[in-house]
Write an enzyme that holds these catalytic residues in place. Structure first.
Site, PDB file in Angstrom:
ATOM      1  N   TYR B 160       5.635  38.375  20.578  1.00 19.73           N
ATOM      2  CA  TYR B 160       5.129  38.344  19.205  1.00 19.73           C
ATOM      3  C   TYR B 160       5.120  39.759  18.626  1.00 19.73           C
ATOM      4  O   TYR B 160       5.626  40.004  17.523  1.00 19.73           O
ATOM      5  CB  TYR B 160       3.719  37.752  19.212  1.00 19.73           C
ATOM      6  CG  TYR B 160       3.013  37.768  17.869  1.00 19.73           C
ATOM      7  CD1 TYR B 160       3.313  36.810  16.898  1.00 19.73           C
ATOM      8  CD2 TYR B 160       2.032  38.719  17.574  1.00 19.73           C
ATOM      9  CE1 TYR B 160       2.657  36.811  15.676  1.00 19.73           C
ATOM     10  CE2 TYR B 160       1.369  38.729  16.356  1.00 19.73           C
ATOM     11  CZ  TYR B 160       1.686  37.767  15.404  1.00 19.73           C
ATOM     12  OH  TYR B 160       1.039  37.776  14.205  1.00 19.73           O
ATOM     13  N   LYS B 164       7.126  41.320  15.304  1.00 20.92           N
ATOM     14  CA  LYS B 164       6.415  41.904  14.163  1.00 20.92           C
ATOM     15  C   LYS B 164       6.842  43.352  13.960  1.00 20.92           C
ATOM     16  O   LYS B 164       6.986  43.808  12.825  1.00 20.92           O
ATOM     17  CB  LYS B 164       4.894  41.810  14.379  1.00 20.92           C
ATOM     18  CG  LYS B 164       4.355  40.379  14.223  1.00 20.92           C
ATOM     19  CD  LYS B 164       4.503  39.885  12.790  1.00 20.92           C
ATOM     20  CE  LYS B 164       3.886  38.505  12.594  1.00 20.92           C
ATOM     21  NZ  LYS B 164       4.119  37.954  11.251  1.00 20.92           N
TER      22      LYS B 164
END
Ligand SMILES: Cc1cc2nc3c(=O)[nH]c(=O)nc-3n(C[C@H](O)[C@H](O)[C@H](O)COP(=O)(O)OP(=O)(O)OC[C@H]3O[C@@H](n4cnc5c(N)ncnc54)[C@H](O)[C@@H]3O)c2cc1C
Ligand SMILES: NC(=O)c1ccc[n+]([C@@H]2O[C@H](COP(=O)([O-])OP(=O)(O)OC[C@H]3O[C@@H](n4cnc5c(N)ncnc54)[C@H](OP(=O)(O)O)[C@@H]3O)[C@@H](O)[C@H]2O)c1
Lengths: 451, 254
Positions: B160, B164
């Site tokens: 994740y 990002k």
């Protein structure tokens, strides 16, 4: 070149491709090239909102005092000037020759094209009507690049749709209009203080002696409350006569810009306290009883022009000018609106109150027999969208409307409700511009044109 | 077209069911807003929010557009569909993302693919398509929900965090590309936010509600800001984290 533009209020910035033509051939070349997001004419950008910018499209910068000579007939006062010529330049040329513009707004830095596009009004509206009423003819470039002549007798429907057409019917190339004869560059002015709203309305109302003055306007202190609610200063005038002006050269005209606002001003310089102090000082300064004085044209008509770029004083969030009109018999609505602003604690420098005369034949012209109130508000004021939307409803329900040259927030519905001839105008507009070349940010937001 | 009070006439939310996204839209609603477009993969769910909007502001037209956040190739078409509904996009919020919490990626490497696709690849193509649109418009504000997780990626949410980090870096550079044309991107880096995405997880320090995030975002949209942290203290916390020696960082407990 892509350039960031806003109106005088410095809000709703957007980027347009700006071109500066030096001839009408240049203009037709721009229009003839494929335009994905349309074209709009821009004068001196003194509209407060987004009337003369065109996000992602083309803006033709018309303002140019040298573009065409000013042709004045010294006997009749009929003048022909390029649309890019400013009222400033026109006054400098015509006043020494004994002629004054038929209508001037509160700034002389507007172009003839802008004066026509917004159908501007001045302190003499109750006597002389708006700018469009004095236009004898004009040449307009259509979106086909054809230049046609329009007048109250040649294609009158197109003529009147272009007056107050916000640049969305075509580009005015030049215009011929009637000037006003004067014998002095001074103004004979009468000033008096009125201690509340009722006194103000009584002094300016249609049954008063107001029609006896060519120029009349009142400044209202919206921060005064209680028994002083709506107190103001009434200022009325006339061009001075030869016996009122003892100078050897009574037509000398020499307006000056005294200072500039600094280019960068911290936010919050203009706040409720500074406004209240200013309004109070200004009210106290005015004479208690009716007093006569002699003032310059600039002092009487264009006091704000003394400070260049005063619009920067509101800081980075900018400001809006709210101007509406309600029918003559709706003075209670004015009182309601003043109360709405007071309750919300929204401060405004001197609001301007004026009684307007009859409307003209232009479907989108703002003035109509009634009262118009104008106020400046910092755009970042908390709760402003809610407040203005509530005020809009009161104004519209009273049969009033908003001035598009000042507008930065009304809804598309407000235009349709306020201007009962809107659909008629739109039909003529579409006929004049079937391929939809003319577009502006204001036009998009309000649905004056297709997006 | 936005108005002079900073009110957006048209607001678009990608990830129409996102808690944070919905909170931002709610905060932007006021008189003058004409259109809200909810772009989601679950229109029924998104319309619960749509009905909420209509109840508060009966004048606002709520539209739905369906999209699959994994379908990177479809983003241009989706943006065109949105534009056909609202003409110009004043403010668009890009909120769709997957967290992948609880997945053992070392055991199941292929599980990283949807995260990379939704959070990075498809969001990148979406930002490009939106960038093209605002460039043509000559104005327009794109809000990307990034995360502090991308500022220095930690082992516990490496996949994740990396997506990002990538999309955040891309958006900041795309903003430079757009700025001469009038459009701009606001990159938002929240910390832990109590939302659907984090239900059941243990709250991290400086956790915030979607409404609190929305408030800062709404204020930043009105300004010239290009990057904000919510809460703002995280800017300094992560500045420290970024400069921690690796030896120390790898031993951090998260
Ligand atoms: C301090 C101040 C005081 C003011 N006081 C008054 C007042 O008392 N009364 C009043 O009525 N207004 C007033 N105004 C508003 C101003 O008079 C109008 O907005 C006017 O239209 C501005 O002219 P401009 O040349 O700056 O045009 P812009 O603001 O650039 O454009 C105005 C409109 O005219 C159109 N236009 C411009 N040139 C052409 C052209 N050649 N052909 C076709 N369309 C064109 C534009 O497309 C736009 O829609 C005031 C403004 C300021 C800043
Ligand atoms: N919550 C936090 O702590 C936190 C912190 C920092 C940053 N953020 C970021 O903030 C944004 C919003 O998160 P949130 O907290 O509001 O969580 P959320 O409510 O779970 O929102 C995530 C959104 O992504 C959508 N989505 C996921 N995969 C999709 C797909 N394939 N197609 C279409 N839509 C898809 C979800 O749609 P469905 O409802 O259909 O699944 C949902 O609308 C995300 O980008 C997130 O990374 C969150």
């Amino acid at each position: 070149m892509r350039q960031k533009l806003s109106g005088w209020g410095r809000t709703a910035w957007s980027y347009s491709d700006v071109v500066t033509p030096s001839s009408s051939q240049d203009i037709s070349a721009v229009i003839a090239a494929p335009q994905h997001r349309g074209v709009i004419a821009r004068g001196l950008g003194r509209s407060y909102g987004a009337a003369s910018q065109n996000a992602g499209g083309t803006v033709i910068e018309m303002a140019n005092d040298e573009a065409s000579p000013i042709a004045l007939d010294p006997r009749t006062g009929v003048v022909t000037a390029g649309a890019g010529v400013s009222i400033d330049a026109l006054l400098k040329y015509c006043v020494p020759r004994g002629w004054f513009v038929p209508v001037t707004p509160g700034t002389r830095f507007v172009t003839i094209g802008g004066a026509i596009g917004s159908d501007i009004h001045g302190k003499n509206h109750h006597v002389d009507g708006s700018f469009g009423a004095h236009v004898l003819s004009m040449r307009v470039m259509l979106s086909t690049t054809e230049i046609i002549e329009l007048s109250p007798s040649i294609r009158p429907d197109w003529f009147w749709a272009t007056i107050a057409g916000m640049g969305l019917t075509g580009i005015v190339i030049d215009a011929t209009f009637q000037m006003l004869a004067i014998s002095s560059s001074m103004m004979h002015v009468e000033t008096e203080r009125l201690q509340n709203f009722d006194a103000l309305i009584a002094a300016m109302g249609s049954s008063s002696d107001d029609d006896g003055y060519r120029y009349s306007v009142a400044w209202v202190d919206l921060l005064a409350s209680g028994s002083s609610l709506g107190r103001g200063v009434l200022s009325r005038g006339e061009h001075a006569t030869r016996d009122q002006d003892s100078r050897s050269e009574p037509l000398v005209y020499n307006p000056k810009v005294r200072v500039s606002a600094p280019p960068w001003v911290p936010n919050g310089v203009i706040n409720k306290l500074s406004i209240k102090a200013f309004n109070e000082a200004w009210y106290r300064k005015a004479p208690r009883r009716r007093t006569e004085s002699i003032e310059s044209i600039a002092g009487f008509f264009h006091p704000l022009d003394g400070v260049r770029q005063w619009n920067r004083l509101y800081g980075s969030q900018g400001f809006i000018q709210y101007q509406f009109i309600v029918p003559l018999d709706q003075t209670d609505v004015l009182r309601t609106v003043i109360g709405q602003f007071a309750d919300a604690g929204v401060a405004s420098f001197l609001a301007v109150l004026k009684r307007m005369g009859e409307s003209n034949l232009a479907p989108m012209s703002f003035p109509t027999a009634g009262w118009t109130l104008t106020l400046d508000i910092a755009a970042g004021a908390r709760g402003l969208p809610e407040l203005l939307s509530a005020v809009d409803t009161v104004v519209l329900d009273a049969g009033g409307r908003h001035y598009l040259a000042k507008d930065a927030h009304v809804s598309p519905g407000a235009v349709r409700k306020g201007y009962d001839r809107f659909e008629e105008w739109k039909t003529i507009r579409n006929e004049m511009d079937p391929t939809g070349v003319w577009k502006s940010d204001l036009g998009r937001r309000l649905g004056l044109v297709d997006p | 077209m936005k108005n002079g009070l900073g009110v957006a006439q048209s607001i678009v939310l990608f990830g129409g069911t996102s808690d944070i996204g919905q909170a931002i839209v709610s905060d932007l609603l006021r008189p003058g807003v004409a259109h809200v477009v909810l772009v989601s993969r679950n229109i029924e769910e998104a319309d619960r929010f749509g009905q909420d909007i209509t109840q508060r502001y009966p004048d606002i037209d709520v539209h739905h557009v369906r999209f699959d956040g994994q379908d990177a190739a479809a983003m241009t078409r989706v943006v065109q569909e949105v534009v056909s509904l609202v003409a110009d996009i004043d403010v668009v919020i890009v909120a769709q993302a997957l967290l992948g919490d609880g997945i053992d990626f070392l055991q199941n490497p292929h599980e990283a693919i949807p995260l990379a696709t939704v959070n990075f690849t498809a969001t990148m193509t979406l930002l490009l398509a939106l960038g093209h649109q605002v460039n043509q418009q000559g104005y327009g504000r794109i809000v990307l929900l990034s995360s502090v997780a991308g500022e220095r990626v930690r082992r516990s949410n490496a996949v994740y965090g990396a997506t990002k980090a990538g999309i955040d870096a891309f958006a900041l550079a795309l903003d430079h590309e757009l700025s001469s044309g009038g459009g701009s991107i606001l990159v938002v880096r929240p910390g832990f936010v109590t939302s659907k995405m984090t239900t059941g997880m243990q709250k991290a320090p400086f956790s915030a509600t979607p409404a609190a995030v929305a408030k800062s975002v709404a204020r930043a949209i009105d300004s010239n800001a290009r990057i904000i942290w919510t809460p703002s203290i995280l800017r300094w916390v992560f500045m420290v984290f970024r400069h921690l020696p690796t030896a120390l960082w790898r031993r951090m407990p998260f």
